[in-house]
Scaffold this motif. Structure first.
Motif, PDB file in Angstrom:
ATOM      1  N   TRP A  39      61.432  37.742  41.088  1.00  0.00           N
ATOM      2  CA  TRP A  39      61.597  38.066  39.590  1.00  0.00           C
ATOM      3  C   TRP A  39      62.626  37.266  39.023  1.00  0.00           C
ATOM      4  O   TRP A  39      63.679  36.991  39.344  1.00  0.00           O
ATOM      5  CB  TRP A  39      62.303  39.649  39.717  1.00  0.00           C
ATOM      6  N   THR A  40      62.325  36.630  37.802  1.00  0.00           N
ATOM      7  CA  THR A  40      63.054  35.646  37.041  1.00  0.00           C
ATOM      8  C   THR A  40      62.969  36.083  35.496  1.00  0.00           C
ATOM      9  O   THR A  40      62.116  36.599  35.054  1.00  0.00           O
ATOM     10  CB  THR A  40      61.887  34.608  37.321  1.00  0.00           C
ATOM     11  N   ILE A  41      64.055  35.541  34.922  1.00  0.00           N
ATOM     12  CA  ILE A  41      64.040  35.771  33.489  1.00  0.00           C
ATOM     13  C   ILE A  41      64.835  34.494  32.806  1.00  0.00           C
ATOM     14  O   ILE A  41      65.584  33.631  33.416  1.00  0.00           O
ATOM     15  CB  ILE A  41      64.654  37.059  33.121  1.00  0.00           C
ATOM     16  N   GLY A  42      64.755  34.423  31.343  1.00  0.00           N
ATOM     17  CA  GLY A  42      65.685  33.192  30.999  1.00  0.00           C
ATOM     18  C   GLY A  42      64.947  31.869  31.326  1.00  0.00           C
ATOM     19  O   GLY A  42      63.908  31.701  31.167  1.00  0.00           O
ATOM     20  N   TYR A  43      65.837  31.095  31.302  1.00  0.00           N
ATOM     21  CA  TYR A  43      65.369  29.750  31.825  1.00  0.00           C
ATOM     22  C   TYR A  43      65.546  29.614  33.667  1.00  0.00           C
ATOM     23  O   TYR A  43      66.203  28.875  34.117  1.00  0.00           O
ATOM     24  CB  TYR A  43      66.291  28.681  31.270  1.00  0.00           C
ATOM     25  N   GLY A  44      64.869  30.514  34.140  1.00  0.00           N
ATOM     26  CA  GLY A  44      64.669  30.498  35.642  1.00  0.00           C
ATOM     27  C   GLY A  44      65.760  31.158  36.483  1.00  0.00           C
ATOM     28  O   GLY A  44      65.875  31.109  37.600  1.00  0.00           O
ATOM     29  N   ARG A  45      66.543  32.443  35.685  1.00  0.00           N
ATOM     30  CA  ARG A  45      67.487  32.814  36.287  1.00  0.00           C
ATOM     31  C   ARG A  45      66.807  33.924  37.194  1.00  0.00           C
ATOM     32  O   ARG A  45      65.627  34.805  36.899  1.00  0.00           O
ATOM     33  CB  ARG A  45      68.117  33.761  35.309  1.00  0.00           C
ATOM     34  N   THR A  46      67.320  34.020  38.514  1.00  0.00           N
ATOM     35  CA  THR A  46      66.740  35.027  39.770  1.00  0.00           C
ATOM     36  C   THR A  46      67.700  36.104  39.968  1.00  0.00           C
ATOM     37  O   THR A  46      67.548  36.992  40.524  1.00  0.00           O
ATOM     38  CB  THR A  46      66.288  34.310  40.620  1.00  0.00           C
ATOM     39  N   GLN A  47      69.051  35.714  39.617  1.00  0.00           N
ATOM     40  CA  GLN A  47      70.223  36.688  40.110  1.00  0.00           C
ATOM     41  C   GLN A  47      70.057  38.069  39.435  1.00  0.00           C
ATOM     42  O   GLN A  47      70.061  38.083  38.208  1.00  0.00           O
ATOM     43  CB  GLN A  47      71.596  35.832  40.100  1.00  0.00           C
ATOM     44  N   ASP A  48      70.103  38.950  40.097  1.00  0.00           N
ATOM     45  CA  ASP A  48      70.073  40.480  39.862  1.00  0.00           C
ATOM     46  C   ASP A  48      68.953  40.654  38.628  1.00  0.00           C
ATOM     47  O   ASP A  48      69.366  41.636  37.887  1.00  0.00           O
ATOM     48  CB  ASP A  48      71.494  40.870  39.099  1.00  0.00           C
ATOM     49  N   VAL A  49      68.000  39.998  38.769  1.00  0.00           N
ATOM     50  CA  VAL A  49      66.844  40.247  37.802  1.00  0.00           C
ATOM     51  C   VAL A  49      65.854  41.527  38.237  1.00  0.00           C
ATOM     52  O   VAL A  49      65.528  41.493  39.581  1.00  0.00           O
ATOM     53  CB  VAL A  49      65.885  38.959  37.603  1.00  0.00           C
ATOM     54  N   GLN A  50      65.663  42.467  37.419  1.00  0.00           N
ATOM     55  CA  GLN A  50      64.702  43.440  37.756  1.00  0.00           C
ATOM     56  C   GLN A  50      63.538  43.478  36.979  1.00  0.00           C
ATOM     57  O   GLN A  50      63.710  43.014  35.733  1.00  0.00           O
ATOM     58  CB  GLN A  50      65.506  44.678  37.725  1.00  0.00           C
ATOM     59  N   PRO A  51      62.386  44.368  37.308  1.00  0.00           N
ATOM     60  CA  PRO A  51      61.101  44.553  36.299  1.00  0.00           C
ATOM     61  C   PRO A  51      61.879  45.262  35.283  1.00  0.00           C
ATOM     62  O   PRO A  51      62.696  46.050  35.230  1.00  0.00           O
ATOM     63  CB  PRO A  51      60.475  45.478  37.141  1.00  0.00           C
ATOM     64  N   GLY A  52      61.368  44.784  33.952  1.00  0.00           N
ATOM     65  CA  GLY A  52      61.779  45.274  32.840  1.00  0.00           C
ATOM     66  C   GLY A  52      62.848  44.831  32.112  1.00  0.00           C
ATOM     67  O   GLY A  52      63.050  45.122  30.919  1.00  0.00           O
ATOM     68  N   ASP A  53      63.713  43.966  32.731  1.00  0.00           N
ATOM     69  CA  ASP A  53      64.718  43.198  32.056  1.00  0.00           C
ATOM     70  C   ASP A  53      64.306  42.264  30.769  1.00  0.00           C
ATOM     71  O   ASP A  53      63.475  41.797  31.005  1.00  0.00           O
ATOM     72  CB  ASP A  53      65.617  42.343  33.052  1.00  0.00           C
ATOM     73  N   THR A  54      65.120  42.390  29.849  1.00  0.00           N
ATOM     74  CA  THR A  54      64.930  41.424  28.932  1.00  0.00           C
ATOM     75  C   THR A  54      66.387  40.843  28.549  1.00  0.00           C
ATOM     76  O   THR A  54      67.615  40.890  29.026  1.00  0.00           O
ATOM     77  CB  THR A  54      64.740  42.243  27.666  1.00  0.00           C
ATOM     78  N   CYS A  55      66.205  39.559  28.000  1.00  0.00           N
ATOM     79  CA  CYS A  55      67.455  38.606  27.342  1.00  0.00           C
ATOM     80  C   CYS A  55      67.004  38.117  26.131  1.00  0.00           C
ATOM     81  O   CYS A  55      66.094  38.015  25.559  1.00  0.00           O
ATOM     82  CB  CYS A  55      67.723  37.769  28.423  1.00  0.00           C
ATOM     83  N   THR A  56      68.079  37.618  25.238  1.00  0.00           N
ATOM     84  CA  THR A  56      68.052  36.638  24.239  1.00  0.00           C
ATOM     85  C   THR A  56      68.120  35.333  24.617  1.00  0.00           C
ATOM     86  O   THR A  56      68.419  35.038  25.789  1.00  0.00           O
ATOM     87  CB  THR A  56      69.132  37.197  23.150  1.00  0.00           C
ATOM     88  N   GLN A  57      67.543  34.429  23.528  1.00  0.00           N
ATOM     89  CA  GLN A  57      67.572  32.988  23.777  1.00  0.00           C
ATOM     90  C   GLN A  57      69.179  32.676  24.156  1.00  0.00           C
ATOM     91  O   GLN A  57      69.361  31.733  25.069  1.00  0.00           O
ATOM     92  CB  GLN A  57      67.192  32.095  22.764  1.00  0.00           C
ATOM     93  N   GLU A  58      70.141  32.982  23.465  1.00  0.00           N
ATOM     94  CA  GLU A  58      71.518  32.918  23.463  1.00  0.00           C
ATOM     95  C   GLU A  58      71.987  33.121  25.075  1.00  0.00           C
ATOM     96  O   GLU A  58      72.665  32.287  25.706  1.00  0.00           O
ATOM     97  CB  GLU A  58      72.297  33.440  22.513  1.00  0.00           C
ATOM     98  N   GLN A  59      71.565  34.393  25.435  1.00  0.00           N
ATOM     99  CA  GLN A  59      71.940  34.719  26.761  1.00  0.00           C
ATOM    100  C   GLN A  59      71.549  33.704  27.839  1.00  0.00           C
ATOM    101  O   GLN A  59      72.039  33.376  28.750  1.00  0.00           O
ATOM    102  CB  GLN A  59      71.303  36.133  27.237  1.00  0.00           C
ATOM    103  N   ALA A  60      70.252  33.297  27.584  1.00  0.00           N
ATOM    104  CA  ALA A  60      69.396  32.583  28.584  1.00  0.00           C
ATOM    105  C   ALA A  60      70.233  31.137  28.756  1.00  0.00           C
ATOM    106  O   ALA A  60      70.202  30.649  29.666  1.00  0.00           O
ATOM    107  CB  ALA A  60      67.863  32.631  28.033  1.00  0.00           C
ATOM    108  N   ALA A  61      70.563  30.725  27.573  1.00  0.00           N
ATOM    109  CA  ALA A  61      71.192  29.347  27.414  1.00  0.00           C
ATOM    110  C   ALA A  61      72.554  29.490  28.112  1.00  0.00           C
ATOM    111  O   ALA A  61      72.901  28.487  28.982  1.00  0.00           O
ATOM    112  CB  ALA A  61      71.453  29.029  26.043  1.00  0.00           C
ATOM    113  N   GLU A  62      73.391  30.633  27.978  1.00  0.00           N
ATOM    114  CA  GLU A  62      74.596  30.630  28.544  1.00  0.00           C
ATOM    115  C   GLU A  62      74.373  30.899  30.193  1.00  0.00           C
ATOM    116  O   GLU A  62      75.134  30.334  30.745  1.00  0.00           O
ATOM    117  CB  GLU A  62      75.083  32.085  28.064  1.00  0.00           C
TER     118      GLU A  62
END
Length: 158
Positions: A39-62
C-alpha cells in the motif's frame, strides 16, 4: 556491514534528487497497491498507509522530503567513506525504492565502500526485479540512478 551509530560526515539529499524521485514515483493522492502489493500513497510513501487513505500534494511533497532525509541518515550508517553529492543521491534513490537495509547490506554498497565506483554503478542494474521477474520500469530507473552516480546526470526520468 551493519549500521553504526555515528557518522563522520553529514550529507543530505539535493533538490534535484527530490525532483527525480517525485518524477519516478509520480503523485497519487489516494492509497493504491504497487507492483509488489504494498500500500502506497503520495510520492511512493509506504509507511503507515492503509486502503482508503488520501493526501494533498503538499502533504506528499513534505512526506517525500522527510523520507529522503530519514532514509539518507540511515543509509549513511552503512557508508565507510564520504560520498559525492551525486553518489549519495543515487544511493538514496535506490534506498527509497528498495529499502535502506536492502541497499545497505548489498554488494552495491560493498563496492561503494571499496571505492569500486564502476562496479558499484553497474550493481544498480541488478535491482530491477520484482518476485524474480525483471520490470522494465525498474530497469529504466536503475539505469538513470547509474547515470546519476557516475556522471551527475539527473535527467533520466519517465
Amino acid at each position: 556491514r551493519r549500521p553504526v551509530d555515528r557518522m563522520a560526515w553529514e550529507v543530505t539529499h539535493s533538490p534535484e534528487l527530490r525532483d527525480f524521485v517525485a518524477a519516478w514515483e509520480s503523485l497519487r493522492t489516494h492509497a493504491y497497491q504497487d507492483v509488489a502489493g504494498v500500500w502506497t500513497i503520495g510520492y511512493g510513501r509506504t509507511q503507515d498507509v492503509q486502503p482508503g487513505d488520501t493526501c494533498t500534494q503538499e502533504q506528499a511533497a513534505e512526506w517525500l522530503d522527510e523520507t529522503l532525509t530519514d532514509f539518507g541518515k540511515q543509509l549513511q550508517r552503512y557508508m565507510t567513506r564520504e560520498p559525492s553529492q551525486q553518489q549519495y543521491d543515487a544511493l538514496a534513490s535506490a534506498a527509497f525504492n528498495c529499502g535502506v537495509a536492502a541497499i545497505g547490506d548489498s554488494g552495491l554498497m560493498a563496492r561503494f565502500n571499496a571505492r569500486l565506483d564502476m562496479e558499484c554503478a553497474d550493481r544498480f542494474l541488478m535491482w530491477s526485479l520484482v518476485n524474480g521477474k525483471q520490470v522494465r520500469g525498474l530497469l529504466r530507473r536503475r539505469e538513470a540512478e547509474r547515470a546519476m552516480y557516475l556522471y551527475g546526470d539527473y535527467s533520466g526520468r519517465p
